[in-house]
Design an enzyme around this catalytic site. Structure first.
Site, PDB file in Angstrom:
ATOM      1  N   GLY A  45       6.039  -4.688   4.502  1.00  0.00           N
ATOM      2  CA  GLY A  45       6.136  -4.000   3.228  1.00  0.00           C
ATOM      3  C   GLY A  45       7.529  -4.224   2.677  1.00  0.00           C
ATOM      4  O   GLY A  45       7.774  -5.115   1.848  1.00  0.00           O
ATOM      5  N   ARG A  46       8.473  -3.440   3.217  1.00  0.00           N
ATOM      6  CA  ARG A  46       9.844  -3.510   2.708  1.00  0.00           C
ATOM      7  C   ARG A  46      10.460  -4.902   2.845  1.00  0.00           C
ATOM      8  O   ARG A  46      11.136  -5.381   1.931  1.00  0.00           O
ATOM      9  CB  ARG A  46      10.723  -2.488   3.444  1.00  0.00           C
ATOM     10  CG  ARG A  46      10.528  -1.090   2.923  1.00  0.00           C
ATOM     11  CD  ARG A  46      11.056  -0.057   3.892  1.00  0.00           C
ATOM     12  NE  ARG A  46      10.162   0.139   5.023  1.00  0.00           N
ATOM     13  CZ  ARG A  46      10.373   0.998   6.011  1.00  0.00           C
ATOM     14  NH1 ARG A  46      11.477   1.729   6.025  1.00  0.00           N
ATOM     15  NH2 ARG A  46       9.502   1.142   6.979  1.00  0.00           N
TER      16      ARG A  46
ATOM     17  N   LYS B 107      -1.318  -3.816  14.347  1.00  0.00           N
ATOM     18  CA  LYS B 107      -0.067  -3.846  13.572  1.00  0.00           C
ATOM     19  C   LYS B 107       0.950  -2.969  14.285  1.00  0.00           C
ATOM     20  O   LYS B 107       1.033  -1.759  14.037  1.00  0.00           O
ATOM     21  CB  LYS B 107      -0.325  -3.356  12.146  1.00  0.00           C
ATOM     22  CG  LYS B 107       0.935  -3.285  11.284  1.00  0.00           C
ATOM     23  CD  LYS B 107       0.595  -3.248   9.808  1.00  0.00           C
ATOM     24  CE  LYS B 107       1.836  -2.979   8.979  1.00  0.00           C
ATOM     25  NZ  LYS B 107       1.651  -3.240   7.567  1.00  0.00           N
TER      26      LYS B 107
ATOM     27  N   ASP C 225       0.820  -1.221   0.000  1.00  0.00           N
ATOM     28  CA  ASP C 225       0.000   0.000   0.000  1.00  0.00           C
ATOM     29  C   ASP C 225       0.848   1.262   0.000  1.00  0.00           C
ATOM     30  O   ASP C 225       0.417   2.302   0.500  1.00  0.00           O
ATOM     31  CB  ASP C 225      -0.910   0.008   1.231  1.00  0.00           C
ATOM     32  CG  ASP C 225      -0.127  -0.042   2.537  1.00  0.00           C
ATOM     33  OD1 ASP C 225       0.917  -0.725   2.572  1.00  0.00           O
ATOM     34  OD2 ASP C 225      -0.552   0.593   3.517  1.00  0.00           O
TER      35      ASP C 225
ATOM     36  N   ARG D 131      10.962   3.884  -3.941  1.00  0.00           N
ATOM     37  CA  ARG D 131      11.387   2.487  -4.141  1.00  0.00           C
ATOM     38  C   ARG D 131      11.795   2.260  -5.610  1.00  0.00           C
ATOM     39  O   ARG D 131      12.772   1.578  -5.889  1.00  0.00           O
ATOM     40  CB  ARG D 131      10.259   1.518  -3.785  1.00  0.00           C
ATOM     41  CG  ARG D 131       9.652   1.716  -2.408  1.00  0.00           C
ATOM     42  CD  ARG D 131      10.436   1.036  -1.290  1.00  0.00           C
ATOM     43  NE  ARG D 131       9.756   1.200  -0.025  1.00  0.00           N
ATOM     44  CZ  ARG D 131      10.031   2.142   0.880  1.00  0.00           C
ATOM     45  NH1 ARG D 131      11.027   2.990   0.680  1.00  0.00           N
ATOM     46  NH2 ARG D 131       9.345   2.240   2.008  1.00  0.00           N
TER      47      ARG D 131
ATOM     48  N   GLU E  66      -2.659   0.523  13.386  1.00  0.00           N
ATOM     49  CA  GLU E  66      -1.197   0.546  13.278  1.00  0.00           C
ATOM     50  C   GLU E  66      -0.599   1.790  13.934  1.00  0.00           C
ATOM     51  O   GLU E  66      -0.469   2.842  13.294  1.00  0.00           O
ATOM     52  CB  GLU E  66      -0.760   0.485  11.807  1.00  0.00           C
ATOM     53  CG  GLU E  66       0.760   0.487  11.656  1.00  0.00           C
ATOM     54  CD  GLU E  66       1.242   0.424  10.206  1.00  0.00           C
ATOM     55  OE1 GLU E  66       0.408   0.458   9.284  1.00  0.00           O
ATOM     56  OE2 GLU E  66       2.463   0.345  10.005  1.00  0.00           O
TER      57      GLU E  66
HETATM   58  P1  13P Z   1       7.173  -1.868   6.373  1.00  0.00           P
HETATM   59  O1  13P Z   1       7.086  -3.349   6.663  1.00  0.00           O
HETATM   60  O2  13P Z   1       8.019  -1.531   5.208  1.00  0.00           O
HETATM   61  O3  13P Z   1       7.471  -1.084   7.623  1.00  0.00           O
HETATM   62  O4  13P Z   1       5.723  -1.437   5.903  1.00  0.00           O
HETATM   63  C1  13P Z   1       4.637  -1.904   6.576  1.00  0.00           C
HETATM   64  C2  13P Z   1       3.568  -0.903   6.549  1.00  0.00           C
HETATM   65  O5  13P Z   1       2.479  -1.164   6.093  1.00  0.00           O
HETATM   66  C3  13P Z   1       3.852   0.416   7.112  1.00  0.00           C
HETATM   67  O6  13P Z   1       2.677   1.143   7.219  1.00  0.00           O
END
Ligand code: 13P
Length: 341
Positions: free
Chosen positions: A292-293, A220, A24, A33, A178
């Site tokens: 994400g990363r 999260k 997202d 990126r 989160e």
């Molecule tokens: P990262 O795992 O790259 O921290 O990203 C997760 C995410 O959704 C951050 O909002």
């Protein structure tokens, strides 16, 4: 609100052996990126990249429970005209949507941020639900530094998270809550622990005040971890032990699951930390990844924007997804990484 259904979705999102792909990235973040791999951030390239991930059959069907999409992506179709949301559903994963609209400077609190996007959120959630989203995400950002975070920043961000979560549940969408305490900075793991504890306690207080059903949400959080610039980096075992102690102290057992962000950890660190937590015995909630990363860095590099690299990108993504799927069961070993390399 049908809480039984919300609870079923939340439970499926954190099922053992699978986790969430956070795809997202906002337009600004995905551009960063893509810049790093020399790819122009056009709408088509963003679509092609994400289509590559969602068509990774092995990863998607075996290791990914849900995918967090950005607004642009949820409305996009694959090259053959199939909506990307449909590709995700066909793989057996649940589509989700990031609904916050980023951060703004928090007035009276220099250096601190508040997440925005509550205006018209009820209407937006309705449209996302119709398109297939069954969960949503809202990220609050708390920075650690000299004199920060302030109680003001913790409090307004917790309030907004709870407002968002209540709106989601009223729209029959599972909220991912989160509150991210950043790992930038030179603070040690104990400072991260202490700040995260304050943030989680305030967040759950607000969730209760605003009548959010804990059984129908997913948390999260960040891990309890040393700041990136801290001279003394905590070991994998210390991160695992302190993170679990912290979460047990702050997160009620009514919450079906916790899915971590990776926050700038290396791919393998993020996997090793989750794995070590599962070695510590039984837990009151599902515990998995929402990276994400740490899921995408490798496939981005392998793909590098070239059609002929799609298979390599999918292999790299499948590997990371499989490693994290194993970690969510405490079955990962570092030797599995070397075998694949
Ligand atoms: P990262 O795992 O790259 O921290 O990203 C997760 C995410 O959704 C951050 O909002």
């Amino acid at each position: 609100m049908n809480l039984t259904e919300l609870n079923g979705i939340a439970t499926a999102m954190v099922v053992s052996g699978k986790g969430i792909l956070a795809a997202d990235e906002s337009s600004g973040t995905i551009k960063k990126r893509f810049d790093a791999i020399g790819v122009e951030s056009t709408e088509e390239n963003r679509r092609d990249y994400r289509e590559m991930l969602f068509r990774s059959q092995e990863a998607m069907s075996q290791c990914i429970s849900g995918v967090i999409l950005y607004d642009e992506t949820i409305w996009q179709d694959a090259k053959d005209g199939t909506p990307l949301v449909k590709l995700i559903e066909q793989s057996g994963a649940i589509p989700g949507i990031k609904v916050d609209e980023g951060t703004q400077a928090l007035p009276m609190c220099p250096g601190e941020l508040v997440t925005v996007g509550l205006d018209k959120l009820a209407e937006r959630l309705k449209k996302y639900y119709e398109r297939g989203a069954r969960f949503a995400k809202w990220r609050a950002v708390i920075d650690i530094g000299s004199g920060i975070p302030s109680m003001t920043a913790i409090s307004v961000n917790a309030h907004a998270l709870a407002r968002y979560a209540a709106l989601c549940q009223a729209a029959q969408i599972v909220p991912i809550v989160e509150p991210e305490v950043l790992m930038d900075g030179d603070h040690d793991i104990d400072r991260c622990y202490e700040v995260t504890q304050r943030v989680l306690n305030k967040t759950f207080q607000e969730l209760r005040v605003q009548r959010v059903a804990l059984e129908g949400m997913v948390l999260k959080p960040n891990m309890a971890i040393s700041g990136k610039k801290c001279a003394k980096q905590a070991s994998v075992e210390e991160v695992a032990e302190k993170t679990i102690r912290l979460l047990k102290a702050c997160v009620p057992a009514a919450v079906p699951g916790i899915a971590f962000l990776s926050g700038g950890q290396s791919d393998e660190e993020a996997t090793a930390h989750l794995n070590a937590m599962h070695k510590l015995g039984r837990l009151p909630w599902g515990l998995t990844f929402s990276y994400g990363r740490a899921l995408q860095a490798a496939p981005q590099k392998a793909w590098s924007g070239k059609a002929e690299n799609v298979a390599a990108g999918q292999t790299a993504f499948s590997h990371r997804a499989r490693m994290n799927g194993l970690a969510s069961k405490g079955e990962w070993q570092s030797s599995l990484e070397k075998k694949a390399a």
